[in-house]
Each structure stands twice: as structure tokens, then as C-alpha cells.
Design an enzyme around this catalytic site. Structure first.
Site, mmCIF file in Angstrom:
data_model
loop_
_atom_site.group_PDB
_atom_site.id
_atom_site.type_symbol
_atom_site.label_atom_id
_atom_site.label_comp_id
_atom_site.label_asym_id
_atom_site.label_seq_id
_atom_site.Cartn_x
_atom_site.Cartn_y
_atom_site.Cartn_z
ATOM 1 C CB SER A 271 -0.958 -0.005 1.185
ATOM 2 O OG SER A 271 -0.257 -0.060 2.413
ATOM 3 C CD GLU A 272 0.332 3.839 2.470
ATOM 4 O OE1 GLU A 272 -0.645 4.606 2.507
ATOM 5 O OE2 GLU A 272 0.371 2.757 3.084
ATOM 6 C CB THR A 273 7.251 1.975 -1.189
ATOM 7 O OG1 THR A 273 6.727 0.661 -1.453
ATOM 8 C CG2 THR A 273 8.770 1.909 -1.158
ATOM 9 C CG HIS B 233 2.213 0.816 7.086
ATOM 10 N ND1 HIS B 233 1.421 1.563 6.247
ATOM 11 C CD2 HIS B 233 2.801 -0.140 6.296
ATOM 12 C CE1 HIS B 233 1.511 1.078 5.019
ATOM 13 N NE2 HIS B 233 2.337 0.055 5.019
ATOM 14 C CG PHE C 136 -5.581 2.910 1.442
ATOM 15 C CD1 PHE C 136 -5.853 4.233 1.119
ATOM 16 C CD2 PHE C 136 -4.257 2.524 1.544
ATOM 17 C CE1 PHE C 136 -4.839 5.143 0.906
ATOM 18 C CE2 PHE C 136 -3.224 3.423 1.328
ATOM 19 C CZ PHE C 136 -3.518 4.742 1.006
#
Length: 273
Positions: A45-47, A74, A206
């Protein structure tokens, strides 16, 4: 440059726990399109892309597989633990698009200090569109905790529901994304149940992040802390725990520290995948 995969907000009893995040250390040479391509290839979902890394400091940019966002909780926890394992000091201040975020770190745990967060009532038009996209009814909302709009690391709505609603939540991905685009919401869409004064359970659609549901959302947990304090829903100072992600197969635990005044702090553990 080093590309790492972590899971953040883990629980000690479950190796599947935590929200996966990419951590790219020494990403200074990368252009925006290259960062987006790496985030897309990793598929989390995120980097987080860490640049200008020096003792106690790092500049960070965050990408979903779709686009850049201002902040990610996170991935920040994961990045803090990753830097601690490489000899960082006790605190690293992350320079993000949302503002400066001090992070206390050790090789297993990190505590971020969230940016200043504002809490406002959620516009009725936005609320109606959101309920339709989430396939919820007004009667599903908890009357003791009114819907809100939270503007901190990432702007997002915040809804509280009565008992029995969360397990059956079945939102329309495309409709939620359309509402996020319409109102400019970058973060997740937290739907929360208060179980006790200190325990909350959250589900966070999301689609903007390229996934159906986020297993753990540190920025939204910080927003929850700001909401509770601003509305007088918690006696401060307080520590609350947010359980999230069980429905995704990645149960997660987020600890939120709510001082009498000042910035909210969020603690979690992280492990390399």
C-alpha cells in the site's frame, strides 16, 4: 540504494501480522517516476523512499502504487526500525511533505510523533456520498461519536459505527475511490468501533492505495487520538490500542499516546519480511 520489505504494527503471536511496507534507503538518485515504478512493483500500500540520510535525520517521500502521498504511518515505523538496525541514534527526524516527524527508534519498535492535526465535522454531502460507497446506513453510525473530517498527515474522514457493523462491512471499491477523488482525501477511510475506553477496532478501506483494505494505518490512528481529545471523548493523558487488519489476514496492533496537549504519538513494532 537498498530496497527492503517490512511489516509494521506487528503482534507477537502471529507471523502474518502487520502491514507490509517497502523501505528504500539511499534513494537520492531516483526520479519521481522511478519511485512510483518501484512502489508499483513491490505492490504494498505504501513504500517509503529515504534520502539525505545522516545521523538523526532523513528526508522521506511516500508512494502508493497509484501516486505520491504526503505521509504514511506504517512505512514510517518500518523505516525507523530499519534505520535503527543500521546504527541510527535513538531519534531520527523525518522530513516529510506533511511536516517534520520525530521518530524514536530501536531495532524492533518505533514511536512517531504525528504532525499537528485538525478535526472538523464531516460535511453532510460528503457523509452521504461516503455512506453510500461504504454500503452503510445512517442507523449504523454511533450517535455518541459523530463523523468527522481529520486533517493531519493525510486528510481523511472518520466514521464510528455501532456493534455488529464492522464484521459485515462490504464497501464498493470504485465508489469509495470516486468519493476520495471528489473530496481530495488522500488517506484511508477509517470505520471504527469503540469497544472500551482504551480499545478500538478499525477497518480502513484504501482503494487510493491500490488495495481493498489497509491492515494497519498509523496516520489514521493518530487522527483518532486527536479526535478523541478534541471532542472530550477520552480523559487525557491516555494510551489507547487500535486493532486492525484481521479481515485482511494481517491482524495488527497500534498503540496511540494522547497527551493533555501537544502532538499525538503512535507506537508499533516492525519486522523485516
Amino acid at each position: 540504494m537498498e530496497i527492503l520489505s517490512y511489516r509494521a504494527f506487528t503482534t507477537p503471536a502471529d507471523r502474518r501480522s502487520g502491514n507490509p511496507a517497502g523501505v528504500v534507503i539511499d534513494a537520492d538518485a531516483l526520479e519521481r517516476d522511478e519511485m512510483l515504478a518501484i512502489a508499483t512493483e513491490l505492490g504494498f500500500s505504501e513504500t517509503a523512499f529515504l534520502m539525505d540520510v545522516t545521523p538523526g535525520l532523513a528526508r522521506v517521500r511516500y508512494f502508493t502504487p497509484r501516486d505520491e502521498i504526503a505521509f504514511c504511518g506504517h512505512a514510517t515505523i518500518a523505516s525507523g526500525v530499519a534505520l535503527a538496525r543500521r546504527g541510527a541514534g535513538e531519534t531520527v527526524t523525518f522530513a516529510t511533505r506533511a511536516g517534520a516527524v520525530p521518530v524514536a527508534v530501536d531495532p524492533r519498535t518505533a514511536t512517531l510523533t504525528a504532525v499537528e492535526t485538525d478535526v472538523h465535522p464531516l460535511d453532510e454531502v460528503a457523509l452521504g456520498a461516503l455512506l453510500e460507497a461504504l454500503r452503510l446506513r445512517p442507523a449504523d453510525l454511533d450517535p455518541a461519536l459523530p463523523p468527522a473530517f481529520v486533517r493531519g498527515g493525510n486528510p481523511h474522514p472518520l466514521l464510528f459505527v455501532v456493534d455488529g457493523v464492522l464484521p459485515a462491512l462490504d464497501h464498493d471499491d470504485e465508489a469509495v475511490l470516486a468519493v476520495q477523488n471528489r473530496f481530495g482525501w488522500d488517506g484511508t477511510v477509517p470505520v471504527v468501533r469503540r469497544c472500551s475506553a482504551e480499545r478500538f477496532v478499525s477497518r480502513n478501506p484504501f482503494p487510493r492505495g491500490g488495495i481493498r483494505e489497509d491492515p494497519a494505518t498509523g496516520s489514521a490512528a493518530a487522527g483518532l487520538g486527536s479526535y478523541l481529545r478534541a471532542g472530550g471523548h477520552v480523559a487525557t493523558p491516555a494510551t489507547i490500542h487500535v486493532e486492525q487488519g484481521a479481515e485482511t489476514g494481517h491482524p495488527s496492533l497500534i498503540e496511540v499516546h494522547i497527551p493533555v496537549d501537544g502532538r499525538i504519538r503512535v507506537t508499533g513494532t516492525a519486522e523485516e519480511l
